[in-house]
Design an enzyme around this catalytic site. Structure first.
Site, PDB file in Angstrom:
ATOM      1  N   TYR A 184     -20.364  50.701  77.510  1.00  0.00           N
ATOM      2  CA  TYR A 184     -20.573  51.227  76.178  1.00  0.00           C
ATOM      3  C   TYR A 184     -21.938  51.496  75.725  1.00  0.00           C
ATOM      4  CZ  TYR A 184     -15.446  51.288  75.970  1.00  0.00           C
ATOM      5  OH  TYR A 184     -14.041  51.442  76.210  1.00  0.00           O
TER       6      TYR A 184
ATOM      7  N   GLU B  99      -5.293  54.896  75.237  1.00  0.00           N
ATOM      8  CA  GLU B  99      -4.766  53.518  75.136  1.00  0.00           C
ATOM      9  C   GLU B  99      -3.721  53.516  73.943  1.00  0.00           C
ATOM     10  OE1 GLU B  99      -7.787  50.413  74.826  1.00  0.00           O
ATOM     11  OE2 GLU B  99      -6.345  48.882  74.762  1.00  0.00           O
TER      12      GLU B  99
ATOM     13  N   GLU C  18     -13.976  52.971  81.574  1.00  0.00           N
ATOM     14  CA  GLU C  18     -14.527  53.081  80.411  1.00  0.00           C
ATOM     15  C   GLU C  18     -15.891  53.199  80.153  1.00  0.00           C
ATOM     16  OE1 GLU C  18     -12.915  50.026  77.971  1.00  0.00           O
ATOM     17  OE2 GLU C  18     -11.240  49.735  79.192  1.00  0.00           O
TER      18      GLU C  18
ATOM     19  N   GLN D 285     -12.353  57.261  74.009  1.00  0.00           N
ATOM     20  CA  GLN D 285     -11.083  57.676  74.755  1.00  0.00           C
ATOM     21  C   GLN D 285     -10.823  59.147  74.221  1.00  0.00           C
ATOM     22  OE1 GLN D 285      -7.993  54.689  74.096  1.00  0.00           O
ATOM     23  NE2 GLN D 285      -9.498  52.666  74.510  1.00  0.00           N
TER      24      GLN D 285
ATOM     25  N   ASN E 153      -6.817  44.578  83.301  1.00  0.00           N
ATOM     26  CA  ASN E 153      -8.165  44.951  82.568  1.00  0.00           C
ATOM     27  C   ASN E 153      -8.806  44.013  81.806  1.00  0.00           C
ATOM     28  OD1 ASN E 153      -9.481  47.232  81.073  1.00  0.00           O
ATOM     29  ND2 ASN E 153      -8.577  45.804  79.401  1.00  0.00           N
ATOM     30  N   GLU E 154     -10.190  44.231  82.234  1.00  0.00           N
ATOM     31  CA  GLU E 154     -11.423  43.232  81.555  1.00  0.00           C
ATOM     32  C   GLU E 154     -10.663  41.760  81.671  1.00  0.00           C
ATOM     33  OE1 GLU E 154     -12.848  44.321  77.628  1.00  0.00           O
ATOM     34  OE2 GLU E 154     -13.718  46.220  78.789  1.00  0.00           O
TER      35      GLU E 154
HETATM   36  O1  AHR Z   1     -11.751  50.955  74.785  1.00  0.00           O
HETATM   37  C1  AHR Z   1     -11.732  50.087  73.599  1.00  0.00           C
HETATM   38  C2  AHR Z   1     -11.659  48.679  74.503  1.00  0.00           C
HETATM   39  O2  AHR Z   1     -12.937  48.389  74.915  1.00  0.00           O
HETATM   40  C3  AHR Z   1     -10.583  48.425  75.595  1.00  0.00           C
HETATM   41  O3  AHR Z   1      -9.167  48.375  75.213  1.00  0.00           O
HETATM   42  C4  AHR Z   1     -11.327  47.470  76.535  1.00  0.00           C
HETATM   43  O4  AHR Z   1     -10.746  47.513  77.702  1.00  0.00           O
HETATM   44  C5  AHR Z   1     -12.398  47.426  76.144  1.00  0.00           C
HETATM   45  O5  AHR Z   1     -13.084  46.315  75.808  1.00  0.00           O
END
Ligand code: AHR
Length: 525
Positions: free
Chosen positions: A270, A57, A327, A376, A203-204
């Site tokens: 995450y 990103e 992600e 990432q 995205n999201e």
């Molecule tokens: O990876 C960082 C961020 O986390 C991304 O931009 C987003 O899609 C997510 O919330």
């Protein structure tokens, strides 16, 4: 010296040596015992190579510095892309690379990033701070993909874009026609169209991508998907924004209302050591309690995949639509003194364990999970590579991806694993995680993760039919839970040849060190 005196001295020295050695030996904890059978008689699904995908990103120092330094930089580069990072990343056999975000994707306008670089507009990066020079755009990204041998996964802009903008971008990249946009690409230096196999519509969109309700986004998705066209033999898989963590309603609504228009639905999860976004936990300063809670939380990936998949199964029993975990990874508190928006974090042995556990989980569900992209690739969150201007170092996570690459495209073989729990206070997780596969050349691969930071595992290992003839492979471990590679000491955590096994007849006993990741090739009869 008298011989009696000599004898007394020798005895004193011996007593001292024994006194020093014995307590140290007494402190070495006994290994725990486990059994593992690889069910070679029950081959399952293909482990899609794309489970080893990456994500880049426009965020912090990922694209600018981490990958792109520009053609006039003193840092050795090829067409502006730094040679050291590209060479290291090539070793991972990256199958697919997602770009340009993330949240950034929904503010990115592709026309800003084409044409002469000195004419490109400078735009604020509203998602992560700073100003984007747009020096790295479509051509530079696709050049990077070609250097890495990776497929391109382009994430389109729904939040602040239009269907027309998205449609034009796809034509620009993939059309071989004599059209204005294809000719613009040619004038910008690229004659042949590129192949774009994966394109995401936003995205999201439940958050930074537009704060939409699932019902609304399902319609928006259907609208945008209609205008994603295949040009000149390119075939695009259309990916819809999916839910996160336990957001099962999002998956339910999207599958009910838009499944037939999509090839994949994403999932974001995450791993935070504490689970608290306000105080996530440090990347490097943690005790065993936080080691344990990080692993317990990362193991939730298994449950989330199972439950999102169960919903998808209702609408798509043939499993045509892939669950794309595009992600995932660890997310820690910002390092003191670092720019808040940059999401730069160090990477320790704990991250290597997290990576191994998740990759094993993805293999287990590879009938539905068709892609995963760790967040990432460079300098951001759970990165493979860290840079500091001209310096570069690879992380413990990098090595796990390198060791595990043997599973890419192989056939998953189930494992029957019996292992004690690794307990801390009231909390418990399995002490071992394992996954096996057979590749197209018939080689059998076994990956093992010992989550217990204190005890080695003695694993009685066998295959359901036939016998094991030989074992070779690598082990990744270190003395400290928070061992890491730094620019000054880049080799603290790196793989070593694995030799701690005993093979007697058909009996294989593997000794897997505490807090380690092991990947083995088993030669069988
Ligand atoms: O990876 C960082 C961020 O986390 C991304 O931009 C987003 O899609 C997510 O919330």
């Amino acid at each position: 010296m008298q011989s009696r005196q000599k004898l007394s001295l020798i005895i004193v020295a011996l007593v001292l040596v024994i006194a020093l050695i014995l307590p140290a030996r007494a402190q070495t904890p006994e290994p725990y015992k486990a059994t593992l059978v690889i069910r070679v008689d029950q081959p399952r699904w293909t482990i899609n190579r794309n489970l080893y995908g990456q994500f880049a990103e426009h965020l912090g120092r990922l694209v600018y510095e981490g990958l792109w330094v520009g053609e006039s930089s003193p840092i050795p580069n090829t067409r502006g892309l730094r040679n050291d990072a590209v060479a290291a990343l090539k070793e991972l056999h990256i199958p697919v690379l997602r770009w340009p975000g993330g949240c950034f994707a929904d503010e990115y306008h592709w026309r800003d990033g084409i044409g002469p670089r000195d004419k490109r507009p400078r735009r604020p990066n509203n998602s992560w701070g700073g100003v984007d020079t747009n020096a790295f755009g479509t051509h530079e990204f696709l050049d990077l993909c070609e250097m890495l041998g990776a497929d391109a996964y382009v994430n389109g802009n729904v939040g602040s874009g239009t269907p027309q903008e998205m449609m034009g971008w796809i034509e620009y990249m993939t059309s071989d026609a004599d059209s204005d946009l294809a000719n613009l690409r040619r004038r910008n230096g690229r004659d042949k169209p590129w192949k774009i196999p994966y394109f995401a519509i936003g995205n999201e969109t439940w958050g930074c991508g537009g704060n939409m309700r699932p019902e609304y986004y399902a319609d928006v998705y259907r609208q945008y998907a209609t205008f994603i066209k295949n040009h000149s033999g390119n075939h695009i898989q259309k990916l819809a924004v999916g839910g996160y963590d336990q957001n099962y309603n999002w998956t339910e609504v999207l599958m009910a209302q838009a499944a037939k228009y999509m090839d994949g639905l994403s999932l974001h999860y995450y791993t935070l050591p504490t689970g608290d976004w306000g105080k996530k936990g440090s990347a490097t300063q943690f005790d065993e309690k936080e080691w344990h809670s990080t692993l317990a939380r990362t193991l939730r990936m298994d449950e989330y995949i199972q439950r999102h998949s169960a919903i998808m199964d209702k609408y798509d029993p043939q499993k045509r639509v892939g669950l794309m975990v595009d992600e995932w990874g660890t997310w820690y508190d910002n390092e003191p003194g670092r720019d808040m928006g940059a999401l730069y974090q160090q990477n320790t042995l704990r991250d290597a364990i997290v990576a191994g556990v998740n990759l094993n989980i993805f293999h287990k569900h590879a009938d539905r999970v068709k892609m995963a992209n760790i967040a990432q690739m460079v300098n951001v969150l759970q990165a493979m590579v860290l840079t500091d201007k001209e310096k570069m170092v690879v992380t413990p996570t990098y090595y796990v991806f390198r060791m595990y690459r043997v599973h890419q495209g192989a056939t998953m073989m189930p494992v029957d694993l019996s292992t004690p729990e690794y307990k801390l206070g009231d909390a418990a997780v399995p002490s071992l995680s394992a996954s096996a596969s057979r590749d197209s050349a018939g080689r059998l691969h076994l990956s093992l993760v010992n989550l217990d930071p204190n005890h080695a595992a003695e694993i009685a290992t066998s295959i359901s039919s036939g016998s094991i003839r030989n074992v070779s492979g690598e082990v990744l471990t270190a003395t400290a839970m928070n061992a890491m590679n730094t620019f000054d000491q880049p080799n603290t955590v790196k793989p070593a040849a694995f030799s701690s096994f005993k093979l007697q007849g058909s009996q294989l006993s593997l000794s897997v060190p505490a807090k380690s990741v092991v990947v083995l090739e088993l030669e069988t009869n």
